[in-house]
Design an enzyme around this catalytic site. Sequence first.
Site: not given
Length: 410
Positions: A217-219, A284
């Site tokens: 995943t991402n932030r 995102a």
Amino acid sequence: MPITPFREKTILLGVSGSIAAYKAADLASKLAQGGARVHAILTKAATQFISPLTFQSVSGQPAYTDADLWGAQAHVLHIGLAQDADLFIIAPATANTLAKLAHGFADDLLALTALALEHGDDASPLLIAPAMDAGMYSHPSTQANIATLRARGAQFVGPETGHLASGLTARGRMSEPATILGRARRLLARGGPLSGRHVVVTAGPTQEPLDPVRYLTNRSSGRQGYALAQAALDSGAEVTLISGPTTLAPPEGARLLSVRSADEMSAAVLEHAPAADVLLMAAAVADFRPAQTANQKIKKTGQAFTLELTATPDILNTLKRQAKRPRVTVGFAAETQDLLTNARAKLEAKGLDLIVANNVSAADAGFAVATNRVAILHRDGQIEELPLMSKAEVATEIIKRIIAMLENPT
Ligand code: C5P
């Protein structure tokens, strides 16, 4: 035109005699913080639970009780209060107050003012948040009164199922102030510059599964996308919020579609965006996902593990090739270097009308913080670099530009 819906609005807050009256003070405070003039009217029973001074203190405006029925200005007070109101909220509304309103009684200042409120299509909306014991709520008298008021155009929020003063857990609890605020916001946005428009917003990260317990995943926190959804709602739009996993509460009035992976987000966007007026692609979306998803948890072996990744489909690129597309498509570019050059290239490659670029390596902008510093790049080459502002303010700025583009198509 301020998009923040409570700014410069006059809101009448009718408070009747339920223990939930203490929560009405929080509601008054939040409305006042949003820029509204809040005039509270307390019934005699409400004053047993809470003082008019409480409302005066949080709103900075006079709060009224039945004592004002016989003051020097009494003959016009209820008319003036009703005429000035952009919205009349009654929270909490007891069974007794509902009965009075349904039958046109005018024997206290609250009921009298409700009767003086204009009626008909252009009337200021009436939003009612009932609070009472479950048995009283389900009583045929109360239900008939609610049906009468609904038929006349009154809007209801709640009651919710939860802990009641009687000790029971049942339906009758007043909606939380945040829920009432969300509904009030929706009512004030009616007829706004995006009314009749459908806006699709994507938000948050995606999660790309590696096995049943792990994912990439991402932030992204989803905050900018949720703020955009709220700003579109505040302008009167119908909003579909396609969200990856976040911890945020969706704005009241948005249709939430929860997705996990880039593939799921792609399917949801391709289903809902083509017929929409506007697509705001703030999510995102993962650019890569594991080439294989294991059915069972991958065991540790003590050895190095090489993960093969494959590219996810670019949703905006796929949409660009569709025959039917939204009137306005906005992309977001999160970059750590060459911000404007990279953003411009993306705007062109993805066929966007606007791209909102932010440098996600800054501590006060981009992922997972409340503020953002963005540049807005237009298709015609114009670049606007905005100062550091809250994500809500950034959202308002973006929505303002969208309104202008819809009103003056090029
Ligand atoms: O190419 P990049 O991922 O930086 O582009 C960012 C923009 O493209 C964002 O608006 C994002 O939501 C969108 N995007 C997409 N499909 C992907 C990845 C990103 O539509 N697979």
